[in-house]
Design a protein around this motif. Sequence first.
Motif, PDB file in Angstrom:
ATOM      1  N   ALA A 126       0.838  -1.212   0.000  1.00 31.27           N
ATOM      2  CA  ALA A 126       0.000   0.000   0.000  1.00 31.27           C
ATOM      3  C   ALA A 126       0.873   1.264   0.000  1.00 31.27           C
ATOM      4  O   ALA A 126       0.610   2.225  -0.730  1.00 31.27           O
ATOM      5  CB  ALA A 126      -0.928  -0.017   1.204  1.00 31.27           C
ATOM      6  N   LEU A 127       1.933   1.209   0.793  1.00 32.41           N
ATOM      7  CA  LEU A 127       2.835   2.349   0.921  1.00 32.41           C
ATOM      8  C   LEU A 127       3.517   2.685  -0.413  1.00 32.41           C
ATOM      9  O   LEU A 127       3.593   3.844  -0.834  1.00 32.41           O
ATOM     10  CB  LEU A 127       3.899   1.961   1.944  1.00 32.41           C
ATOM     11  CG  LEU A 127       4.926   2.950   2.377  1.00 32.41           C
ATOM     12  CD1 LEU A 127       4.277   3.879   3.379  1.00 32.41           C
ATOM     13  CD2 LEU A 127       6.095   2.230   3.037  1.00 32.41           C
ATOM     14  N   TYR A 128       4.009   1.648  -1.081  1.00 33.89           N
ATOM     15  CA  TYR A 128       4.694   1.891  -2.357  1.00 33.89           C
ATOM     16  C   TYR A 128       3.713   2.250  -3.455  1.00 33.89           C
ATOM     17  O   TYR A 128       4.030   3.030  -4.346  1.00 33.89           O
ATOM     18  CB  TYR A 128       5.614   0.713  -2.722  1.00 33.89           C
ATOM     19  CG  TYR A 128       6.983   0.943  -2.115  1.00 33.89           C
ATOM     20  CD1 TYR A 128       7.969   1.630  -2.813  1.00 33.89           C
ATOM     21  CD2 TYR A 128       7.252   0.563  -0.808  1.00 33.89           C
ATOM     22  CE1 TYR A 128       9.195   1.908  -2.241  1.00 33.89           C
ATOM     23  CE2 TYR A 128       8.478   0.831  -0.220  1.00 33.89           C
ATOM     24  CZ  TYR A 128       9.442   1.507  -0.944  1.00 33.89           C
ATOM     25  OH  TYR A 128      10.651   1.803  -0.371  1.00 33.89           O
ATOM     26  N   LYS A 129       2.503   1.712  -3.376  1.00 34.20           N
ATOM     27  CA  LYS A 129       1.493   2.132  -4.364  1.00 34.20           C
ATOM     28  C   LYS A 129       1.243   3.624  -4.213  1.00 34.20           C
ATOM     29  O   LYS A 129       1.194   4.353  -5.204  1.00 34.20           O
ATOM     30  CB  LYS A 129       0.203   1.325  -4.181  1.00 34.20           C
ATOM     31  CG  LYS A 129      -0.950   1.873  -4.992  1.00 34.20           C
ATOM     32  CD  LYS A 129      -1.867   0.829  -5.526  1.00 34.20           C
ATOM     33  CE  LYS A 129      -2.992   1.390  -6.396  1.00 34.20           C
ATOM     34  NZ  LYS A 129      -2.678   2.509  -7.261  1.00 34.20           N
ATOM     35  N   LEU A 130       1.099   4.063  -2.969  1.00 37.00           N
ATOM     36  CA  LEU A 130       0.886   5.491  -2.691  1.00 37.00           C
ATOM     37  C   LEU A 130       2.047   6.316  -3.252  1.00 37.00           C
ATOM     38  O   LEU A 130       1.849   7.344  -3.914  1.00 37.00           O
ATOM     39  CB  LEU A 130       0.792   5.672  -1.169  1.00 37.00           C
ATOM     40  CG  LEU A 130       0.587   7.075  -0.630  1.00 37.00           C
ATOM     41  CD1 LEU A 130      -0.857   7.499  -0.846  1.00 37.00           C
ATOM     42  CD2 LEU A 130       0.904   7.115   0.870  1.00 37.00           C
ATOM     43  N   THR A 131       3.264   5.843  -3.006  1.00 32.80           N
ATOM     44  CA  THR A 131       4.455   6.575  -3.459  1.00 32.80           C
ATOM     45  C   THR A 131       4.509   6.632  -4.987  1.00 32.80           C
ATOM     46  O   THR A 131       4.744   7.694  -5.574  1.00 32.80           O
ATOM     47  CB  THR A 131       5.720   5.895  -2.896  1.00 32.80           C
ATOM     48  OG1 THR A 131       5.589   5.840  -1.471  1.00 32.80           O
ATOM     49  CG2 THR A 131       6.974   6.675  -3.249  1.00 32.80           C
ATOM     50  N   PHE A 132       4.281   5.471  -5.643  1.00 33.54           N
ATOM     51  CA  PHE A 132       4.360   5.455  -7.112  1.00 33.54           C
ATOM     52  C   PHE A 132       3.209   6.242  -7.736  1.00 33.54           C
ATOM     53  O   PHE A 132       3.356   6.828  -8.805  1.00 33.54           O
ATOM     54  CB  PHE A 132       4.387   4.021  -7.641  1.00 33.54           C
ATOM     55  CG  PHE A 132       5.618   3.263  -7.225  1.00 33.54           C
ATOM     56  CD1 PHE A 132       6.849   3.888  -7.117  1.00 33.54           C
ATOM     57  CD2 PHE A 132       5.547   1.908  -6.937  1.00 33.54           C
ATOM     58  CE1 PHE A 132       7.993   3.181  -6.732  1.00 33.54           C
ATOM     59  CE2 PHE A 132       6.681   1.194  -6.548  1.00 33.54           C
ATOM     60  CZ  PHE A 132       7.899   1.833  -6.450  1.00 33.54           C
ATOM     61  N   ASP A 133       2.051   6.251  -7.056  1.00 33.35           N
ATOM     62  CA  ASP A 133       0.940   7.055  -7.570  1.00 33.35           C
ATOM     63  C   ASP A 133       1.300   8.541  -7.579  1.00 33.35           C
ATOM     64  O   ASP A 133       0.839   9.280  -8.450  1.00 33.35           O
ATOM     65  CB  ASP A 133      -0.324   6.839  -6.723  1.00 33.35           C
ATOM     66  CG  ASP A 133      -1.053   5.546  -7.092  1.00 33.35           C
ATOM     67  OD1 ASP A 133      -0.690   4.933  -8.118  1.00 33.35           O
ATOM     68  OD2 ASP A 133      -1.978   5.157  -6.353  1.00 33.35           O
ATOM     69  N   GLU A 134       2.106   8.954  -6.611  1.00 32.27           N
ATOM     70  CA  GLU A 134       2.537  10.362  -6.581  1.00 32.27           C
ATOM     71  C   GLU A 134       3.380  10.679  -7.820  1.00 32.27           C
ATOM     72  O   GLU A 134       3.268  11.754  -8.409  1.00 32.27           O
ATOM     73  CB  GLU A 134       3.320  10.650  -5.293  1.00 32.27           C
ATOM     74  CG  GLU A 134       2.426  10.616  -4.059  1.00 32.27           C
ATOM     75  CD  GLU A 134       3.185  10.644  -2.728  1.00 32.27           C
ATOM     76  OE1 GLU A 134       2.580  11.030  -1.723  1.00 32.27           O
ATOM     77  OE2 GLU A 134       4.369  10.256  -2.678  1.00 32.27           O
ATOM     78  N   ASP A 135       4.235   9.726  -8.217  1.00 32.88           N
ATOM     79  CA  ASP A 135       5.010   9.906  -9.453  1.00 32.88           C
ATOM     80  C   ASP A 135       4.099   9.851 -10.676  1.00 32.88           C
ATOM     81  O   ASP A 135       4.261  10.613 -11.630  1.00 32.88           O
ATOM     82  CB  ASP A 135       6.058   8.791  -9.589  1.00 32.88           C
ATOM     83  CG  ASP A 135       7.131   8.885  -8.530  1.00 32.88           C
ATOM     84  OD1 ASP A 135       7.695   9.974  -8.335  1.00 32.88           O
ATOM     85  OD2 ASP A 135       7.413   7.851  -7.889  1.00 32.88           O
ATOM     86  N   LYS A 136       3.149   8.902 -10.626  1.00 32.38           N
ATOM     87  CA  LYS A 136       2.293   8.652 -11.791  1.00 32.38           C
ATOM     88  C   LYS A 136       1.495   9.893 -12.180  1.00 32.38           C
ATOM     89  O   LYS A 136       1.411  10.255 -13.362  1.00 32.38           O
ATOM     90  CB  LYS A 136       1.347   7.495 -11.440  1.00 32.38           C
ATOM     91  CG  LYS A 136       0.519   6.988 -12.586  1.00 32.38           C
ATOM     92  CD  LYS A 136      -0.329   5.786 -12.153  1.00 32.38           C
ATOM     93  CE  LYS A 136      -0.987   5.152 -13.352  1.00 32.38           C
ATOM     94  NZ  LYS A 136      -2.369   4.826 -13.157  1.00 32.38           N
ATOM     95  N   VAL A 137       0.918  10.558 -11.175  1.00 37.71           N
ATOM     96  CA  VAL A 137       0.117  11.752 -11.438  1.00 37.71           C
ATOM     97  C   VAL A 137       0.963  12.789 -12.192  1.00 37.71           C
ATOM     98  O   VAL A 137       0.523  13.363 -13.194  1.00 37.71           O
ATOM     99  CB  VAL A 137      -0.405  12.339 -10.104  1.00 37.71           C
ATOM    100  CG1 VAL A 137      -0.971  13.734 -10.310  1.00 37.71           C
ATOM    101  CG2 VAL A 137      -1.454  11.417  -9.508  1.00 37.71           C
ATOM    102  N   LEU A 138       2.201  12.988 -11.735  1.00 37.39           N
ATOM    103  CA  LEU A 138       3.071  13.961 -12.383  1.00 37.39           C
ATOM    104  C   LEU A 138       3.482  13.511 -13.781  1.00 37.39           C
ATOM    105  O   LEU A 138       3.434  14.277 -14.745  1.00 37.39           O
ATOM    106  CB  LEU A 138       4.348  14.150 -11.546  1.00 37.39           C
ATOM    107  CG  LEU A 138       4.268  15.160 -10.411  1.00 37.39           C
ATOM    108  CD1 LEU A 138       5.534  15.096  -9.572  1.00 37.39           C
ATOM    109  CD2 LEU A 138       4.105  16.563 -10.996  1.00 37.39           C
ATOM    110  N   LEU A 139       3.892  12.246 -13.873  1.00 40.13           N
ATOM    111  CA  LEU A 139       4.418  11.760 -15.161  1.00 40.13           C
ATOM    112  C   LEU A 139       3.333  11.731 -16.236  1.00 40.13           C
ATOM    113  O   LEU A 139       3.604  11.983 -17.411  1.00 40.13           O
ATOM    114  CB  LEU A 139       5.053  10.384 -14.970  1.00 40.13           C
ATOM    115  CG  LEU A 139       6.375  10.428 -14.191  1.00 40.13           C
ATOM    116  CD1 LEU A 139       6.735   9.056 -13.625  1.00 40.13           C
ATOM    117  CD2 LEU A 139       7.498  10.935 -15.083  1.00 40.13           C
TER     118      LEU A 139
END
Length: 352
Positions: free
Chosen positions: A289-302
Amino acid sequence: MSGDYLFNAWYAAAACTDVAPGPTARTLLEQRLVLFRTEAGQVAALRDRCPHRFAPLSQGPVHGDTLACPYHGMRFGADGRCTRIPGQDRIPDAARVDAFPVIEAYGLVFVWMGDPALADPAALTAIAPYGQPGWGVSRGYDLFQACWQNIADNLIDPAHTSFVHQRTIGNDAGDDVRVTATEEGDVIRCGRWVDNAPPVPVVRRYTGLQGLVDRWQFYHYRLPGTTWVDFGAFEAGRPHTPEEQDRAPYRVLSYAFLTPCTRDSTHYFSLQLRNFAADDEATTREFEALYKLTFDEDKVLLEAIQREENAHPDLTPMRIASDTGVVRLRRRLAECLAAERAHAERPHTHTG
Ligand code: FES
Ligand SMILES: [Fe+2]
């Protein structure tokens, strides 16, 4: 630029658990493939196109060690050869589909997208702690609507964590600390130590450390799509040696495997190895869950960046000091693309 691919490499295509029992369609490097598992347990990767009238084989059933076309029932083995044509005894040589070399490792299926003669299992990046006692594993997958090169830039860029990931792996303490980049063999390494700083949220959560810590984050990139971040922390003031890092109360090796899907979408497979609570299922779920949250933060920007680039294809990014890893990565990619093209164009001679 976004459609530039290196073909002679192992690309993560699926989780091993995705591939049984039925066939799985996957687009890799703009090519439609079908993965299936034979009765003998081997994973096969074929072009997802019947040579008869081009039906998608991924919609057909698996029969033993073969995959059957959903249209007229031709069957194909893991090597791509046809084994049966309903209503006909002779099987012509043209009755075959392209077969791609496959290996399974680290819970993932990797497919070799280039010249099959060059497929070498040793070319897969070794992950030494994987499966070792004391190391727990969590995983993730997502499809990013962003070109693989922009995601690659993000994964050789420690500086963004101070701004994008304040909820998990970053905090203000790192925002002015310089990053340095080095190249060792075919790995680009870019990172920094942030010393005498309050622990970031994940370190606080899993170690209970409250006082100041020294934290390291080293991003590694091996073209075309294997990346890992070595991230850890210990009490401030200890020597910055590999032995102390091995003993740290918090260390995570976070792997990401990027596989271009189309020109502007990318399969993002991830794997996190942690040096604590190795066998604790609850921690594994929390990490996912933690890494999904982290990667989602990148995903929104990318994905926002991709939309902007699509709307304005002539944009050129400006460079700043923290881009040292990005610059090396782009240079190395250009060299590798040139080398692969030169190899493909060289006339091949056969002796003996
Ligand atoms: S299209 Fe596949 S058997 Fe006819
Ligand atoms: Fe990130």
